[in-house]
Design a protein around this motif. Structure first.
Motif, PDB file in Angstrom:
ATOM      1  N   UNK A  65      44.607   9.481   7.103  1.00 48.14           N
ATOM      2  CA  UNK A  65      44.157   8.265   7.571  1.00 48.14           C
ATOM      3  C   UNK A  65      42.621   7.182   7.704  1.00 48.14           C
ATOM      4  N   UNK A  66      42.138   6.335   7.561  1.00 47.03           N
ATOM      5  CA  UNK A  66      41.437   5.949   7.612  1.00 47.03           C
ATOM      6  C   UNK A  66      40.506   5.845   9.224  1.00 47.03           C
ATOM      7  N   UNK A  67      39.333   5.717   9.760  1.00 47.10           N
ATOM      8  CA  UNK A  67      39.648   5.964  11.514  1.00 47.10           C
ATOM      9  C   UNK A  67      39.702   4.630  11.860  1.00 47.10           C
ATOM     10  N   UNK A  68      39.891   3.849  13.019  1.00 49.68           N
ATOM     11  CA  UNK A  68      40.173   2.467  13.773  1.00 49.68           C
ATOM     12  C   UNK A  68      39.017   1.654  13.242  1.00 49.68           C
ATOM     13  N   UNK A  69      37.154   1.605  12.827  1.00 48.46           N
ATOM     14  CA  UNK A  69      36.623   0.517  12.816  1.00 48.46           C
ATOM     15  C   UNK A  69      36.629   0.948  11.146  1.00 48.46           C
ATOM     16  N   UNK A  70      37.269   1.249  10.584  1.00 51.06           N
ATOM     17  CA  UNK A  70      37.034   1.827   8.674  1.00 51.06           C
ATOM     18  C   UNK A  70      37.186   0.759   8.428  1.00 51.06           C
ATOM     19  N   UNK A  71      36.900  -0.458   8.177  1.00 54.32           N
ATOM     20  CA  UNK A  71      37.369  -1.720   7.360  1.00 54.32           C
ATOM     21  C   UNK A  71      37.730  -1.986   6.536  1.00 54.32           C
ATOM     22  N   UNK A  79      55.444 -12.651   3.106  1.00 49.19           N
ATOM     23  CA  UNK A  79      54.075 -11.373   2.545  1.00 49.19           C
ATOM     24  C   UNK A  79      52.645 -11.898   3.340  1.00 49.19           C
ATOM     25  N   UNK A  80      53.128 -11.939   4.807  1.00 52.02           N
ATOM     26  CA  UNK A  80      52.850 -12.079   6.241  1.00 52.02           C
ATOM     27  C   UNK A  80      51.008 -11.192   6.152  1.00 52.02           C
ATOM     28  N   UNK A  81      50.155 -10.976   6.435  1.00 50.36           N
ATOM     29  CA  UNK A  81      48.938 -11.204   6.638  1.00 50.36           C
ATOM     30  C   UNK A  81      48.916  -9.823   7.050  1.00 50.36           C
ATOM     31  N   UNK A  82      48.213  -9.127   5.915  1.00 48.51           N
ATOM     32  CA  UNK A  82      48.242  -7.103   7.142  1.00 48.51           C
ATOM     33  C   UNK A  82      47.294  -7.036   7.630  1.00 48.51           C
ATOM     34  N   UNK A  83      47.194  -5.933   8.384  1.00 55.18           N
ATOM     35  CA  UNK A  83      45.799  -5.618  10.006  1.00 55.18           C
ATOM     36  C   UNK A  83      44.842  -4.644   8.926  1.00 55.18           C
ATOM     37  N   UNK A  84      43.837  -4.216   9.626  1.00 51.84           N
ATOM     38  CA  UNK A  84      43.492  -5.013  10.089  1.00 51.84           C
ATOM     39  C   UNK A  84      42.507  -6.047   9.414  1.00 51.84           C
ATOM     40  N   UNK A 137      41.846 -12.301   7.836  1.00 51.58           N
ATOM     41  CA  UNK A 137      40.849 -12.498   7.898  1.00 51.58           C
ATOM     42  C   UNK A 137      39.743 -10.415   8.601  1.00 51.58           C
ATOM     43  N   UNK A 138      38.772  -9.758   8.940  1.00 43.57           N
ATOM     44  CA  UNK A 138      38.595  -8.664  10.030  1.00 43.57           C
ATOM     45  C   UNK A 138      39.253  -9.652  10.982  1.00 43.57           C
ATOM     46  N   UNK A 139      39.649  -8.679  11.382  1.00 40.26           N
ATOM     47  CA  UNK A 139      40.163  -8.637  13.575  1.00 40.26           C
ATOM     48  C   UNK A 139      41.139  -9.600  13.440  1.00 40.26           C
ATOM     49  N   UNK A 140      41.956  -9.486  12.111  1.00 44.33           N
ATOM     50  CA  UNK A 140      43.392  -9.945  12.279  1.00 44.33           C
ATOM     51  C   UNK A 140      44.091  -9.266  13.592  1.00 44.33           C
ATOM     52  N   UNK A 141      45.396  -9.729  13.738  1.00 47.78           N
ATOM     53  CA  UNK A 141      45.652  -8.979  15.290  1.00 47.78           C
ATOM     54  C   UNK A 141      46.847  -9.292  14.956  1.00 47.78           C
ATOM     55  N   UNK A 191      48.040   2.852  14.988  1.00 44.46           N
ATOM     56  CA  UNK A 191      47.840   2.063  16.840  1.00 44.46           C
ATOM     57  C   UNK A 191      46.505   2.047  17.371  1.00 44.46           C
ATOM     58  N   UNK A 192      45.433   3.104  16.895  1.00 44.46           N
ATOM     59  CA  UNK A 192      43.938   2.621  17.591  1.00 44.46           C
ATOM     60  C   UNK A 192      43.666   1.635  16.411  1.00 44.46           C
ATOM     61  N   UNK A 193      43.403   1.925  14.993  1.00 44.73           N
ATOM     62  CA  UNK A 193      43.616   0.555  14.049  1.00 44.73           C
ATOM     63  C   UNK A 193      43.122  -0.714  15.200  1.00 44.73           C
ATOM     64  N   UNK A 194      44.900  -0.716  15.315  1.00 46.95           N
ATOM     65  CA  UNK A 194      45.681  -2.194  15.377  1.00 46.95           C
ATOM     66  C   UNK A 194      44.703  -2.756  16.634  1.00 46.95           C
ATOM     67  N   UNK A 195      44.671  -2.095  17.561  1.00 45.45           N
ATOM     68  CA  UNK A 195      43.527  -2.120  18.875  1.00 45.45           C
ATOM     69  C   UNK A 195      43.956  -3.781  19.442  1.00 45.45           C
TER      70      UNK A 195
END
Lengths: 370, 364
Positions: free
Chosen positions: B66-72, B163-168, B171-175, B267-271
């Motif tokens: 899995x990508x790292x928390x900030x690997x958008x 079709x809810x938007x997906x994190x991350x 737009x970048x930073x979606x919660x 969880x780390x990515x979702x911040x």
């Protein structure tokens, strides 16, 4: 985020099947899986979630599964009846003190009686309100051990909570060359019929419950009454029973080694061997009610209680599903991280919640207004 | 094909052999070599066992990191990869052959949805809202028709797959709260613009979709907005602090879920603060407010089992109408294998539950 402590995995060999010699294999927890065709059970130093109460945690942390006790060499051989009785006697001694203490704490009146020839303990709470109701209790103990006298932690607090009399059945115990599980269930049926026919209780004013072997008894007795078309109890609460004696339920594998109280390999397998069940018995619905058909007959509302940390968990899933699909009223009440029969730690907050659910079920389905 | 290692009725001591895997000369490779690796119980259907018993977990495959928390960008790429998985495409194609439905893209309060109308439509005044699975970051209604299309047929009711938007992002930073609000927007649109009565709306989801379903209903409940007639989430994560016992006891036994390899990276990515009850409804207080009748579906062979136990107890404690319905031996979102008896049973029970709670009651 809370990190769980990494567990150290130990590996034990099991020699349940004599034709396959087992060897020790090092490894991580693979859910009871084996390499090299060998059978292993992976045991872990148990870790519990943080939300468990201090009371329950103290008990669990101090709990050493008996099969980990130094010198434990396995349950008795299937036909070594003396050894089984000796094991039962030592277990009874351990439980008796707690049992006496709980009777004293709740100030119940305990009377020994024989109903239809079966010994029972009749426990009357200090504030006895619901005089037309009675709850029939079946104690746990693997069908070979314990008695109403030693297992009061399992039912005396409920008598107090519900202000209702409880009759705890001293059904015959295994091992025996003369009788088996069906006769043990028969003892429960006798008591129920005696209460209806000789003591004048309306069947629907009788509730039934019990944990472990007591869950087996509760389901077994109710199922037999149902097949006979006999008036049924108003509600039942089978707790952590074994309902598929072929052990083809998932948590027999996935949770074995996680439950400090009961183990598939170390406990249930030897008991089934001792009970001398044949291959046909194991799939016979009078032993394994998951294989029964529940349509086209009556069945009382059943609440299946179980712990989230016990190998018998999925037997309750399946029994609940079976009754529900047959159109009967059934519900599951499962408690995360709790071991087998956790309500026996009667003073812990978790036990109080479990007991509350038991009481709610009886109240919801039997009229306790008077 | 999995190998069934024992007949049902062999003697008990030996039945413990059913725990045995395939023989291998390379014990370190055991995990991928064992045909009957997951060893589902024999009472489960052959189709389910065939599919899962030899399943290689995602994190053991080449693309399984899995990508790292900030690997958008990498999260987006991972999402793309999942959407284009040929197995997913095959399953969805088959689902549309299995279920005779008409699919229309509809925007409700600005949120994209797929409106799935079954050919046997009966309950014109009712609607079921479905939130799809995908770990909060992946999938879309098109890739999980396996769940929603057969459900529309079973329910004889229109299913709206959100079709809810997906994190991350984007737009970048979606919660996660934004995702939840997408589900709420659709619910409110269905009630306020499409004219469905709240009691005629059923809501369900799987995995991430159940997370959002319960979070959305929780917000509606706090806001005292009229609640749906019934909800039936399957296998949601309701405590993001991962206190649930099965996160510990089932690790290594669930073929599709892992704490370190799947849950923790997300969880780390979702911040977010996992102890926030908006995120983790199992940590919320349900006393003194409304809550719709709830049936919590969950697999018996999954790490998320505890979360359903916890939420069920929480709801019961507060006096709400809640029931837990675990399927023994079933893995996370087993019902996407839509043609198996266990998937059919799940749909039947879900629809039966919603029917019992009056979702399909109509005054007309």
């Amino acid at each position: 985020m809370k990190k769980l402590i990494l567990v150290t995995a130990l590996v034990l060999t099991i020699s349940a099947c004599t034709e396959d010699k087992k060897t020790v294999t090092e490894g991580v927890n693979l859910g009871g899986m084996t390499s090299n065709g060998e059978q292993v059970i992976v045991k872990q130093k148990l870790t519990y979630p943080k939300f468990i109460s201090a009371e329950m945690r103290t008990v669990l942390k101090a709990w050493i599964p008996y099969w980990e006790l130094p010198g434990f060499t396995g349950m008795p051989a299937a036909d070594d009846h003396d050894a089984w009785r000796a094991s039962a006697a030592s277990k009874a001694v351990q439980q008796k003190a707690a049992s006496d203490k709980v009777a004293k704490k709740f100030q119940v009146t305990v009377e020994e009686k024989h109903l239809g020839g079966v010994r029972v303990l009749e426990v009357t709470p200090k504030n006895w309100v619901h005089k037309d109701k009675v709850l029939v209790h079946f104690h746990g103990g693997g069908m070979y051990s314990q008695s109403p006298d030693t297992m009061m932690t399992a039912y005396v607090p409920l008598a107090d909570e519900m202000n209702t009399k409880i009759v705890s059945v001293d059904y015959r115990l295994l091992p025996s060359w003369d009788y088996g599980i069906l006769e043990q269930i028969g003892d429960g049926v006798t008591v129920f019929k005696h209460l209806v026919e000789k003591q004048g209780y309306k069947a629907s004013n009788i509730g039934m419950f019990g944990c472990s072997a007591g869950g087996i008894m509760t389901m077994g007795v109710t199922n037999r009454l149902s097949h006979e078309g006999y008036p049924l109890p108003g509600a039942i609460v089978p707790q952590s029973g074994m309902y598929d004696w072929t052990l083809d339920s998932d948590t027999y594998k996935t949770l074995d080694g996680q439950d400090p109280v009961a183990s598939t390999v170390q406990y249930f397998a030897p008991i089934i061997a001792m009970a001398r069940l044949t291959e046909d018995d194991l799939i016979d619905p009078s032993y394994s009610p998951v294989f029964d058909t529940f349509t086209g007959r009556k069945f009382p509302p059943a609440l299946f209680q179980a712990g989230g940390r016990e190998v018998l968990l999925s037997d309750s899933f399946r029994m609940y599903d079976k009754l529900k699909q047959a159109g009967h009223e059934a519900e599951l009440d499962i408690h995360d991280a709790m071991p087998h029969c956790a309500h026996n730690v009667y003073y812990a907050p978790e036990a109080k919640v479990i007991r509350q659910r038991t009481a709610d079920w009886f109240k919801e389905h039997m009229d306790f207004s008077q | 094909m999995n190998k069934i290692l024992l007949p049902l009725s062999i003697t008990l001591a030996c039945s413990l052999n059913s725990f045995a895997g395939e023989q291998t000369s390379e014990p370190d490779k055991l995990v991928t070599k064992v045909e009957n690796r997951w060893n589902l119980p024999l009472h489960t259907s052959e189709q389910q066992r065939n599919l899962w018993n030899s399943w290689i977990p995602y994190w053991e495959t080449e693309s399984g990191t899995m990508p790292g928390p900030n690997d958008y960008e990498q999260w987006l790429a991972k999402r793309e990869e999942k959407a284009n998985d040929p197995l997913v495409a095959r399953f969805n194609k088959a689902a549309l052959e299995y279920a005779d439905v008409e699919i229309k893209e509809v925007y409700i309060n600005g949120v994209r949805t797929l409106e799935i109308t079954p050919s046997n439509l009966e309950h014109n005044n009712s609607v079921i809202l479905f939130s799809h699975p995908g770990g909060m970051y992946a999938h879309k209604p098109e890739t999980v028709l396996t769940d929603a299309a057969p459900m529309a047929m079973t329910a004889k009711t229109k299913v709206i797959s959100i079709d809810y938007r997906k994190i991350p992002g984007p737009p970048k930073g979606l919660k996660i709260q934004d995702q939840r609000d997408d589900v709420i927007s659709v619910y409110k649109g269905v009630v306020e613009k499409l004219g469905y009565k709240p009691k005629n709306v059923g809501m369900y989801g799987c995995s991430a979709g159940s997370v959002l379903t319960v979070q959305a209903v929780n917000k509606l409940s706090h806001d005292k907005y009229p609640l749906p007639g019934a909800i039936a989430p399957n296998a949601g994560l309701y405590d993001w602090t991962l206190q649930g016992d099965t996160w510990y006891t089932m690790e290594g036994k669930d073929p599709v879920m892992s704490k370190p390899h799947y849950a923790e990276p997300i969880i780390a990515m979702a911040k977010m603060d996992p102890s926030n009850p908006e995120i983790s409804p199992a940590l919320d207080n349900f006393d003194g407010r409304e809550w719709p009748p709830t049936m919590l579906f969950v697999g018996g062979r999954e790490m998320l089992l505890s979360d359903s136990m916890m939420l069920n107890q929480k709801l019961k404690q507060a006096g709400h109408d809640s029931e837990i319905n675990p399927f023994d031996g079933m893995v996370h979102c087993w019902n996407v294998v839509f043609y198996t008896p266990e998937a059919i049973a799940m749909r039947k029970q879900l629809v039966g539950f919603m029917k019992e709670k009056g979702v399909f009651d109509s005054e007309n």
